[in-house]
Motif scaffolding. Structure first.
Motif, mmCIF file in Angstrom:
data_model
loop_
_atom_site.group_PDB
_atom_site.id
_atom_site.type_symbol
_atom_site.label_atom_id
_atom_site.label_comp_id
_atom_site.label_asym_id
_atom_site.label_seq_id
_atom_site.Cartn_x
_atom_site.Cartn_y
_atom_site.Cartn_z
ATOM 1 N N UNK A 22 0.816 -1.208 0.000
ATOM 2 C CA UNK A 22 0.000 0.000 0.000
ATOM 3 C C UNK A 22 0.858 1.271 0.000
ATOM 4 N N UNK A 23 2.119 1.180 0.469
ATOM 5 C CA UNK A 23 3.013 2.324 0.357
ATOM 6 C C UNK A 23 3.371 2.564 -1.111
ATOM 7 N N UNK A 24 3.640 1.475 -1.829
ATOM 8 C CA UNK A 24 3.972 1.593 -3.250
ATOM 9 C C UNK A 24 2.757 2.099 -4.030
ATOM 10 N N UNK A 25 1.597 1.501 -3.782
ATOM 11 C CA UNK A 25 0.387 1.884 -4.513
ATOM 12 C C UNK A 25 0.022 3.338 -4.221
ATOM 13 N N UNK A 26 0.141 3.738 -2.958
ATOM 14 C CA UNK A 26 -0.162 5.122 -2.598
ATOM 15 C C UNK A 26 0.731 6.104 -3.321
ATOM 16 N N UNK A 27 2.023 5.766 -3.448
ATOM 17 C CA UNK A 27 2.949 6.651 -4.149
ATOM 18 C C UNK A 27 2.695 6.659 -5.657
#
Length: 237
Positions: A22-27
């Protein structure tokens, strides 16, 4: 397992580093929003809000999924700020786009094809206000963030928060300088996020740094073109 449950628990490894999906997707949503902003598209704002919601859960990991990484209150708080200012920007850009798509009296529509914002330089007073707000806000927020237990160096977290607030506001206003404020945020944000273990966000900040410089020159060129198109030619007597 539902999609929501997967989103809050899914991880992957790069070397010995464990990263949250979710950190990757959020970015990625954040990058898409920046691309939309550079192209002056209204959809940049709602796309950015989705990324903000995801990253809020990342930086408050102790409350969402039990992340071993430290909570970063400034980073989490700026996601909330992003959402609030993005709603303002969304409304402003939609109003501008509607105005630019209005049919003229002769039955034609403007040549800008409904651009959502017209880039312009901020006034000297507005620029001074940005500098004062950036420095003053950082000094004011640093002791507050420290008292709340934010990650050291706390001044860097406060700097990123204030810069993000001012850059997002500047984007909503259509100021060309907002891209340079993002550069100032990235210069501090990259080492801070790397030191805290947020590798995906830090790597994205590196990319953002180059992207924001491109965005600055794109908006600068748009401003110059629109100025030349609206210039009234002079005639000799």
């Amino acid at each position: 397992m539902s999609v929501i449950e997967w989103l809050f628990s899914a991880t992957f490894h790069i070397g010995d580093q464990q990263l949250l999906w979710r950190e990757v997707i959020g970015n990625v949503f954040g990058l898409a929003s920046a691309l939309g902003g550079m192209r002056r598209k209204v959809w940049a704002w709602p796309v950015g809000i989705v990324g903000n919601l995801l990253l809020f859960t990342v930086f408050m990991g102790s409350y969402f999924g039990g992340s071993p990484l430290p909570d970063m209150l400034g980073q989490a708080g700026r996601q909330v700020m992003f959402i609030a200012v993005s709603v303002y920007g969304w409304v402003q850009w939609r109003a501008t786009k509607r105005q630019n798509l209005e049919v003229r009296a002769d039955g034609t529509v403007p040549a800008d094809d409904g651009a959502a914002v017209h880039p312009r330089w901020a006034s000297g007073r507005a620029r001074a206000g940005l500098v004062v707000a950036m420095v003053g806000g950082t000094l004011a927020l640093t002791p507050l963030f420290r008292a709340l237990g934010s990650y050291e160096p706390v001044w860097a977290d406060a700097w990123i928060f204030m810069g993000s607030l001012l850059a997002t506001y500047g984007m909503a206003k259509g100021w060309v300088e907002f891209w340079l404020v993002w550069v100032a945020v990235d210069v501090v944000g990259v080492p801070l996020l790397f030191s805290a273990g947020y590798w995906a966000s830090a790597a994205m900040y590196v990319f953002y740094g180059a992207f924001t410089l491109v965005g600055f020159f794109v908006w600068w060129r748009i401003h110059r073109r629109e100025q030349s198109e609206t210039a009234v030619p002079t005639t000799s007597a």
